[in-house]
Scaffold this motif. Structure first.
Motif, PDB file in Angstrom:
ATOM      1  N   TRP A 145     -51.011  -4.841  52.782  1.00 44.69           N
ATOM      2  CA  TRP A 145     -50.630  -4.596  54.180  1.00 44.69           C
ATOM      3  C   TRP A 145     -50.482  -3.100  54.458  1.00 44.69           C
ATOM      4  O   TRP A 145     -51.037  -2.581  55.439  1.00 44.69           O
ATOM      5  CB  TRP A 145     -49.327  -5.339  54.470  1.00 44.69           C
ATOM      6  CG  TRP A 145     -48.610  -4.917  55.713  1.00 44.69           C
ATOM      7  CD1 TRP A 145     -49.088  -4.938  56.988  1.00 44.69           C
ATOM      8  CD2 TRP A 145     -47.268  -4.416  55.800  1.00 44.69           C
ATOM      9  NE1 TRP A 145     -48.127  -4.486  57.874  1.00 44.69           N
ATOM     10  CE2 TRP A 145     -47.006  -4.162  57.169  1.00 44.69           C
ATOM     11  CE3 TRP A 145     -46.265  -4.176  54.865  1.00 44.69           C
ATOM     12  CZ2 TRP A 145     -45.775  -3.674  57.614  1.00 44.69           C
ATOM     13  CZ3 TRP A 145     -45.044  -3.701  55.292  1.00 44.69           C
ATOM     14  CH2 TRP A 145     -44.810  -3.446  56.652  1.00 44.69           C
ATOM     15  N   TRP A 237     -45.361 -11.660  60.442  1.00 43.15           N
ATOM     16  CA  TRP A 237     -46.188 -10.605  59.866  1.00 43.15           C
ATOM     17  C   TRP A 237     -47.461 -10.389  60.682  1.00 43.15           C
ATOM     18  O   TRP A 237     -48.023  -9.298  60.733  1.00 43.15           O
ATOM     19  CB  TRP A 237     -46.536 -10.962  58.432  1.00 43.15           C
ATOM     20  CG  TRP A 237     -46.706  -9.782  57.517  1.00 43.15           C
ATOM     21  CD1 TRP A 237     -46.971  -8.486  57.868  1.00 43.15           C
ATOM     22  CD2 TRP A 237     -46.589  -9.793  56.089  1.00 43.15           C
ATOM     23  NE1 TRP A 237     -47.054  -7.686  56.755  1.00 43.15           N
ATOM     24  CE2 TRP A 237     -46.809  -8.459  55.652  1.00 43.15           C
ATOM     25  CE3 TRP A 237     -46.337 -10.785  55.143  1.00 43.15           C
ATOM     26  CZ2 TRP A 237     -46.797  -8.109  54.289  1.00 43.15           C
ATOM     27  CZ3 TRP A 237     -46.310 -10.440  53.795  1.00 43.15           C
ATOM     28  CH2 TRP A 237     -46.530  -9.121  53.377  1.00 43.15           C
ATOM     29  N   PHE A 241     -50.062  -7.331  61.051  1.00 45.64           N
ATOM     30  CA  PHE A 241     -51.291  -7.537  60.282  1.00 45.64           C
ATOM     31  C   PHE A 241     -51.850  -8.894  60.696  1.00 45.64           C
ATOM     32  O   PHE A 241     -51.449  -9.920  60.166  1.00 45.64           O
ATOM     33  CB  PHE A 241     -50.965  -7.503  58.791  1.00 45.64           C
ATOM     34  CG  PHE A 241     -52.140  -7.338  57.871  1.00 45.64           C
ATOM     35  CD1 PHE A 241     -53.439  -7.192  58.343  1.00 45.64           C
ATOM     36  CD2 PHE A 241     -51.940  -7.315  56.492  1.00 45.64           C
ATOM     37  CE1 PHE A 241     -54.507  -7.031  57.481  1.00 45.64           C
ATOM     38  CE2 PHE A 241     -52.995  -7.142  55.618  1.00 45.64           C
ATOM     39  CZ  PHE A 241     -54.277  -7.002  56.116  1.00 45.64           C
ATOM     40  N   SER A 249     -55.837 -11.504  55.131  1.00 41.93           N
ATOM     41  CA  SER A 249     -54.661 -10.693  55.458  1.00 41.93           C
ATOM     42  C   SER A 249     -53.386 -11.320  54.895  1.00 41.93           C
ATOM     43  O   SER A 249     -53.317 -12.527  54.649  1.00 41.93           O
ATOM     44  CB  SER A 249     -54.541 -10.529  56.974  1.00 41.93           C
ATOM     45  OG  SER A 249     -54.353 -11.780  57.605  1.00 41.93           O
ATOM     46  N   SER A 250     -52.379 -10.482  54.700  1.00 38.96           N
ATOM     47  CA  SER A 250     -51.111 -10.946  54.133  1.00 38.96           C
ATOM     48  C   SER A 250     -50.477 -12.031  55.004  1.00 38.96           C
ATOM     49  O   SER A 250     -49.887 -12.997  54.485  1.00 38.96           O
ATOM     50  CB  SER A 250     -50.159  -9.758  53.988  1.00 38.96           C
ATOM     51  OG  SER A 250     -50.730  -8.761  53.166  1.00 38.96           O
TER      52      SER A 250
END
Length: 360
Positions: A145, A237, A241, A249-250
């Motif tokens: 991230w 999150w 992101f 992606s995270s």
């Protein structure tokens, strides 16, 4: 603890989902949930691959914990893990050779990512304490991230998450030879494989809950709470992101891991605790030979393309004839995918009945 049928069923339905997404009757006529999001966003199709990766993490714990408790040599376990990982990776390369012309040969792929994740998480589980594994998973997600969102690529004024100007795609273009799926980037590329390892580590976390609590209501409750926590973290999150399968992606890791955890908890309650098993037989059959089913669906595409009806391949003929009978194109495309799943299912079911389980 006896074999967890819920995990087999979830694995099987996930493989069936892979086939459903990969083999529509026509790529021009697909229901929106069965298409991957073009970039940011999440569809049903985007759940399939991370579910399988999550299941790998769960399976590693449930299988290896028993082996380690017996005092089996860790060196022997590591050797077997390395051999299996190499086999899966090479099998993925072979499928790519079959699927593409040589000049379009692609090194990354689904089985290749599975091999890397399986190798990494297996070695971690054999050699490290689970607390350290969780720390590594957290570092992978947070580090990914920070790099992707806050560090500009060399020569760029600010960090970017756009298809070309992001770190994942930039590194792919530098290190991956031959063809890439996206031209200059690949959804199974090198850097984005790191957070996919965290997807499997989420599976390790959930498997430890299962292992310690066995088949109890308390265990199911802990899984539900964990799933909700994962999904909530992923949702929050995503404001920093965005959820993105191509970048893995995270937020995508946490949201999909949370969803998989909730479904697995429900499956455990219904299938293993309440013994409601008749409705999941197809999943159990596919799940018992998951990699074989995935490989089979690739191999069957080729001979089916050889069958010609009125100068058209059987798939082209199907997509011509069925809509001419009044069926909407998207429904016809969906029916072709279902038919293909049935074709793949028949030999897999026969293997299950004859207790043939190919351990790749």
């Amino acid at each position: 603890m006896k074999r967890l049928l819920a995990l087999d069923a979830l694995r099987g339905f996930t493989v069936a989902g892979m086939i459903l997404v990969n083999v529509p009757g026509s790529w021009s006529h697909i229901y929106a949930p069965l298409l991957h999001a073009k970039w940011n966003g999440l569809t049903l199709a985007d759940l399939v691959f991370p579910f399988f990766i999550f299941i790998i993490g769960v399976s590693i714990v449930l299988a290896f914990s028993k082996i380690l408790e017996k005092g089996t040599s860790k060196k022997l376990m590591v050797t077997k893990v390395i051999k299996r990982s190499i086999t899966i990776f090479v099998l993925g390369l072979i499928l790519n050779l079959i699927s593409y012309r040589f000049q379009e040969f692609r090194i990354p792929g689904v089985l290749q990512r599975i091999a890397i994740v399986y190798l990494t998480v297996s070695l971690l589980y054999i050699c490290c304490k689970v607390q350290l594994i969780y720390i590594i998973g957290s570092i992978l997600l947070i580090g990914y991230w920070l790099l992707m969102v806050f560090v500009p690529i060399l020569g760029e004024p600010i960090a970017s998450l756009e298809p070309v100007t992001n770190w994942s795609n930039y590194i792919d273009s530098l290190v991956i030879p031959f063809k890439m799926y996206g031209g200059t980037w690949d959804p199974e590329g090198l850097l984005s494989t790191l957070p996919s390892i965290a997807s499997a580590i989420a599976g390790v976390f959930v498997a430890e809950i299962i292992r310690k609590n066995k088949l109890t209501i308390q265990g199911v409750r802990l899984m539900l709470l964990s799933g909700l926590a994962f999904a909530t973290i992923g949702g929050v999150w995503s404001f920093s992101f965005p959820v993105n399968k191509n970048l893995w992606s995270s937020s995508y890791v946490m949201l999909t891991a949370g969803t998989a955890t909730l479904i697995l908890a429900l499956f455990i309650y219904l299938i293993d605790m309440r013994q409601k098993q008749k409705w999941v037989q197809v999943g159990l059959h596919f799940g018992s030979n998951a990699i074989s089913a995935y490989v089979l669906h690739y191999l069957l595409i080729i001979p089916l393309s050889w069958i010609s009806i009125s100068g058209k391949s059987i798939q082209e003929w199907f997509m011509y004839a069925i809509p001419n009978m009044g069926c909407p194109h998207k429904l016809a495309s969906f029916l072709w995918a279902i038919s293909f799943i049935v074709i793949c299912y028949l030999p897999i079911r026969l293997m299950y009945q004859r207790k043939v389980f190919i351990k790749i």
